[in-house]
Design a protein around this motif. Structure first.
Motif, PDB file in Angstrom:
ATOM      1  N   ARG A 155     127.763 -52.696 101.022  1.00  0.00           N
ATOM      2  CA  ARG A 155     128.449 -51.737 100.227  1.00  0.00           C
ATOM      3  C   ARG A 155     127.321 -50.995  99.629  1.00  0.00           C
ATOM      4  O   ARG A 155     126.035 -51.391  99.600  1.00  0.00           O
ATOM      5  CB  ARG A 155     128.970 -52.270  98.933  1.00  0.00           C
ATOM      6  N   SER A 156     127.662 -49.576  99.395  1.00  0.00           N
ATOM      7  CA  SER A 156     126.470 -48.557  98.923  1.00  0.00           C
ATOM      8  C   SER A 156     126.584 -48.804  97.171  1.00  0.00           C
ATOM      9  O   SER A 156     127.384 -49.531  96.831  1.00  0.00           O
ATOM     10  CB  SER A 156     126.728 -47.273  99.240  1.00  0.00           C
ATOM     11  N   SER A 198     121.229 -42.009 106.948  1.00  0.00           N
ATOM     12  CA  SER A 198     120.607 -41.620 105.745  1.00  0.00           C
ATOM     13  C   SER A 198     121.275 -42.568 104.659  1.00  0.00           C
ATOM     14  O   SER A 198     120.608 -42.348 103.393  1.00  0.00           O
ATOM     15  CB  SER A 198     120.676 -40.370 105.457  1.00  0.00           C
ATOM     16  N   SER A 199     121.933 -43.466 104.701  1.00  0.00           N
ATOM     17  CA  SER A 199     122.709 -44.158 103.729  1.00  0.00           C
ATOM     18  C   SER A 199     122.163 -45.469 103.382  1.00  0.00           C
ATOM     19  O   SER A 199     121.861 -46.048 104.520  1.00  0.00           O
ATOM     20  CB  SER A 199     124.153 -44.135 103.904  1.00  0.00           C
ATOM     21  N   VAL A 200     121.881 -45.944 102.299  1.00  0.00           N
ATOM     22  CA  VAL A 200     121.548 -47.091 102.044  1.00  0.00           C
ATOM     23  C   VAL A 200     122.675 -48.333 101.653  1.00  0.00           C
ATOM     24  O   VAL A 200     123.480 -47.764 100.581  1.00  0.00           O
ATOM     25  CB  VAL A 200     120.156 -47.145 100.990  1.00  0.00           C
ATOM     26  N   PHE A 201     122.991 -49.326 102.197  1.00  0.00           N
ATOM     27  CA  PHE A 201     123.941 -50.269 101.885  1.00  0.00           C
ATOM     28  C   PHE A 201     123.150 -51.672 101.379  1.00  0.00           C
ATOM     29  O   PHE A 201     122.301 -51.963 101.893  1.00  0.00           O
ATOM     30  CB  PHE A 201     124.655 -50.476 103.008  1.00  0.00           C
ATOM     31  N   TYR A 202     123.885 -52.441 100.500  1.00  0.00           N
ATOM     32  CA  TYR A 202     123.431 -53.551 100.054  1.00  0.00           C
ATOM     33  C   TYR A 202     124.507 -54.616 100.414  1.00  0.00           C
ATOM     34  O   TYR A 202     125.787 -54.368 100.068  1.00  0.00           O
ATOM     35  CB  TYR A 202     123.029 -53.632  98.639  1.00  0.00           C
ATOM     36  N   SER A 203     123.929 -55.882 100.569  1.00  0.00           N
ATOM     37  CA  SER A 203     124.754 -57.276 100.910  1.00  0.00           C
ATOM     38  C   SER A 203     124.259 -58.330 100.280  1.00  0.00           C
ATOM     39  O   SER A 203     123.070 -58.450  99.848  1.00  0.00           O
ATOM     40  CB  SER A 203     125.070 -57.229 102.215  1.00  0.00           C
TER      41      SER A 203
END
Length: 220
Positions: A155-156, A198-203
């Motif tokens: 998720r961003s 260019s988007s950063v996502f976290y998990s």
């Protein structure tokens, strides 16, 4: 020389006849369109008259509320709203109520002061309880870690901020604080970061990811 003159004369006659024919056809077309416009204007006037009659009948029968004056067609009547009379009556009674309340306050000044003090005390107590409940709530870092653990895909920061704000409307969740918290979790191997374009996502971290053992930041 005479043949060229004759040809020019014939050409001029041809164009003259063509122009005269076009002019006659143009005049007939104007007359036809003018007749259509006049007929349409008569139909519109008849429809407007019928609309006004039907609107007056509807208002008289009480089947529906009257339309605003700006939208009512010409010839329609507007029924005055009865609430204006009530407003005028209330405005006339308001000075009497003010005089009664002033007289009551003059007769019992001690009661008014005690009532204000009693009203402020519960308000301060409620404010203190609210502040105490907020300070005792879960930390933002715990909410972020719990949200990541519940998600099955990365998720961003914006998505996590919206989800936490909807789940905890009493907290002012800002995306800048959430992003800082996520980066802190990534630095302690308690979250994973990935990029898609260019988007950063976290998990959530893998079960085999090592834990640095550092304490969680108390972001709120």
């Amino acid at each position: 020389m005479s043949e060229s003159t004759t040809a020019a004369t014939d050409l001029t006659s041809h164009y003259t006849a063509q122009v005269a024919s076009d002019l006659e056809r143009n005049i007939k077309e104007q007359e036809r369109i003018s007749g259509d416009i006049a007929a349409l204007q008569q139909q519109l006037a008849a429809l407007q008259h019928d609309h006004a009659v039907l609107l007056n009948m509807q208002q008289a029968l009480g089947a529906a509320p009257a339309q605003p004056e700006a939208e009512a067609p010409a010839g329609s009547t507007t029924v005055p709203a009865p609430r204006r009379k009530r407003g005028a009556k209330e405005a006339a009674e308001q000075p009497k109520r003010g005089r009664r309340s002033t007289s009551a306050a003059r007769r019992a000044p001690g009661r008014e002061s005690s009532g204000r003090a009693a009203g402020k005390a519960p308000a301060r107590a409620a404010g203190g309880a609210k502040a105490k409940g907020t300070s005792e709530g879960p930390k933002l870092v715990d909410l972020v870690r719990g949200h990541l653990a519940e998600q099955g895909e990365p998720r961003s920061a914006a998505e996590i901020t919206r989800a936490l704000g909807a789940a905890h409307p009493e907290r002012a969740v800002k995306i800048t604080v959430v992003r800082s918290t996520l980066e802190g979790l990534v630095a302690r191997n308690r979250a994973q970061r990935s990029k898609q374009g260019s988007s950063v996502f976290y998990s959530a971290p893998d079960a085999t990811a090592p834990d640095t053992g550092e304490g969680d930041a108390s972001a709120s």
